[in-house]
Design a protein around this motif. Structure first.
Motif, short mmCIF file in Angstrom:
data_model
loop_
_atom_site.label_atom_id
_atom_site.label_comp_id
_atom_site.label_asym_id
_atom_site.label_seq_id
_atom_site.Cartn_x
_atom_site.Cartn_y
_atom_site.Cartn_z
N ALA A 40 -30.57 -14.17 -19.22
CA ALA A 40 -29.74 -13.15 -18.56
C ALA A 40 -30.50 -12.51 -17.39
CB ALA A 40 -29.31 -12.09 -19.56
N VAL A 41 -31.77 -12.23 -17.58
CA VAL A 41 -32.57 -11.63 -16.50
C VAL A 41 -32.72 -12.62 -15.34
CG1 VAL A 41 -34.89 -10.85 -15.89
CG2 VAL A 41 -33.79 -9.99 -17.95
N ILE A 42 -32.97 -13.89 -15.64
CA ILE A 42 -33.13 -14.90 -14.59
C ILE A 42 -31.83 -15.08 -13.82
CG2 ILE A 42 -33.50 -17.37 -14.19
CD1 ILE A 42 -35.59 -17.26 -16.46
N VAL A 43 -30.71 -15.16 -14.53
CA VAL A 43 -29.41 -15.32 -13.86
C VAL A 43 -29.12 -14.10 -12.98
CG1 VAL A 43 -26.91 -15.37 -14.29
CG2 VAL A 43 -28.43 -16.92 -15.52
N THR A 44 -29.44 -12.91 -13.47
CA THR A 44 -29.22 -11.70 -12.69
C THR A 44 -30.07 -11.69 -11.42
OG1 THR A 44 -28.70 -10.47 -14.71
CG2 THR A 44 -29.31 -9.18 -12.77
N LEU A 45 -31.33 -12.05 -11.53
CA LEU A 45 -32.21 -12.08 -10.35
C LEU A 45 -31.77 -13.13 -9.34
CD1 LEU A 45 -35.71 -11.54 -11.98
CD2 LEU A 45 -34.38 -9.93 -10.61
N VAL A 46 -31.39 -14.30 -9.82
CA VAL A 46 -30.93 -15.36 -8.91
C VAL A 46 -29.63 -14.92 -8.23
CG1 VAL A 46 -29.99 -17.71 -8.83
CG2 VAL A 46 -32.09 -17.25 -10.08
N GLY A 47 -28.72 -14.33 -8.99
CA GLY A 47 -27.47 -13.84 -8.41
C GLY A 47 -27.71 -12.77 -7.36
N LEU A 48 -28.64 -11.87 -7.64
CA LEU A 48 -28.98 -10.83 -6.67
C LEU A 48 -29.52 -11.43 -5.38
CD1 LEU A 48 -29.34 -7.79 -6.08
CD2 LEU A 48 -31.62 -8.01 -7.07
N CYS A 49 -30.41 -12.40 -5.51
CA CYS A 49 -30.97 -13.05 -4.32
C CYS A 49 -29.90 -13.79 -3.52
CB CYS A 49 -32.10 -14.01 -4.72
SG CYS A 49 -33.55 -13.17 -5.35
N VAL A 50 -29.02 -14.51 -4.20
CA VAL A 50 -27.96 -15.25 -3.52
C VAL A 50 -27.02 -14.30 -2.81
CG1 VAL A 50 -25.93 -16.71 -3.94
CG2 VAL A 50 -28.10 -17.28 -5.01
N LEU A 51 -26.64 -13.21 -3.46
CA LEU A 51 -25.75 -12.25 -2.81
C LEU A 51 -26.43 -11.58 -1.61
CD1 LEU A 51 -23.86 -10.65 -5.80
CD2 LEU A 51 -22.92 -12.03 -3.96
N GLN A 52 -27.71 -11.31 -1.70
CA GLN A 52 -28.41 -10.74 -0.55
C GLN A 52 -28.43 -11.73 0.62
OE1 GLN A 52 -29.60 -7.65 0.03
NE2 GLN A 52 -28.59 -7.13 -1.88
N ILE A 53 -28.59 -13.01 0.32
CA ILE A 53 -28.54 -14.03 1.38
C ILE A 53 -27.14 -14.08 1.99
CG2 ILE A 53 -28.65 -16.51 1.81
CD1 ILE A 53 -30.95 -16.58 -0.29
N PHE A 54 -26.11 -14.02 1.15
CA PHE A 54 -24.73 -14.03 1.65
C PHE A 54 -24.44 -12.81 2.52
CE2 PHE A 54 -22.81 -16.80 -1.96
CZ PHE A 54 -23.38 -17.92 -1.39
N LEU A 55 -25.05 -11.68 2.21
CA LEU A 55 -24.83 -10.48 3.02
C LEU A 55 -25.46 -10.59 4.40
CD1 LEU A 55 -25.29 -7.63 0.40
CD2 LEU A 55 -23.19 -8.25 1.61
N ARG A 56 -26.37 -11.51 4.60
CA ARG A 56 -26.98 -11.73 5.91
C ARG A 56 -26.06 -12.55 6.83
NH1 ARG A 56 -31.12 -8.95 7.43
NH2 ARG A 56 -31.94 -10.70 8.57
N ILE A 57 -25.05 -13.19 6.28
CA ILE A 57 -24.11 -13.99 7.05
C ILE A 57 -22.91 -13.11 7.40
CG2 ILE A 57 -22.66 -16.06 7.04
CD1 ILE A 57 -24.60 -17.17 4.87
N PRO A 58 -22.71 -12.82 8.69
CA PRO A 58 -21.63 -11.88 9.07
C PRO A 58 -20.24 -12.29 8.60
CG PRO A 58 -23.09 -12.29 10.92
CD PRO A 58 -23.49 -13.25 9.84
N ALA A 59 -19.93 -13.58 8.60
CA ALA A 59 -18.59 -14.03 8.18
C ALA A 59 -18.35 -13.76 6.70
CB ALA A 59 -18.43 -15.52 8.47
N LEU A 60 -19.38 -13.85 5.89
CA LEU A 60 -19.22 -13.61 4.46
C LEU A 60 -19.36 -12.14 4.09
CD1 LEU A 60 -21.26 -16.60 2.97
CD2 LEU A 60 -18.80 -16.35 3.13
#
Length: 81
Positions: A40-60
């Motif tokens: 659960a901790v690993i999935v949460t950390l990976v999800g957080l990183c992926v969402l932060q990367i998506f927030l760097r893309i203006p279209a997303l």
């Protein structure tokens, strides 16, 4: 009303057996729960990183952060200041 020694020893041995049984059950639960929490901790950390990367893309970012439209227009600074 004094408790005789046999009754006290019998009570003490039952308490020890119950404590050992509780400890055994607790260790079984921990051995089952530890990998679940780790995943659960690993999935949460990976999800957080992926969402932060998506927030760097203006279209997303417009789909993810709905409050982004309330921020207004960015002010460009003049070069040289």
């Amino acid at each position: 009303m004094p408790i005789d020694k046999e009754a006290r020893d019998s009570n003490n041995s039952m308490d020890c057996k119950e404590a050992e049984e509780y400890t055994e059950l607790f260790l079984k639960f921990c051995s089952w729960m530890e990998p679940v929490l780790r995943k659960a901790v690993i999935v949460t950390l990976v999800g957080l990183c992926v969402l932060q990367i998506f927030l760097r893309i203006p279209a997303l970012r417009g789909f993810i952060a709905l409050t982004d439209r309330f921020e207004g227009v960015a002010v460009d600074r003049l070069e040289g200041r």
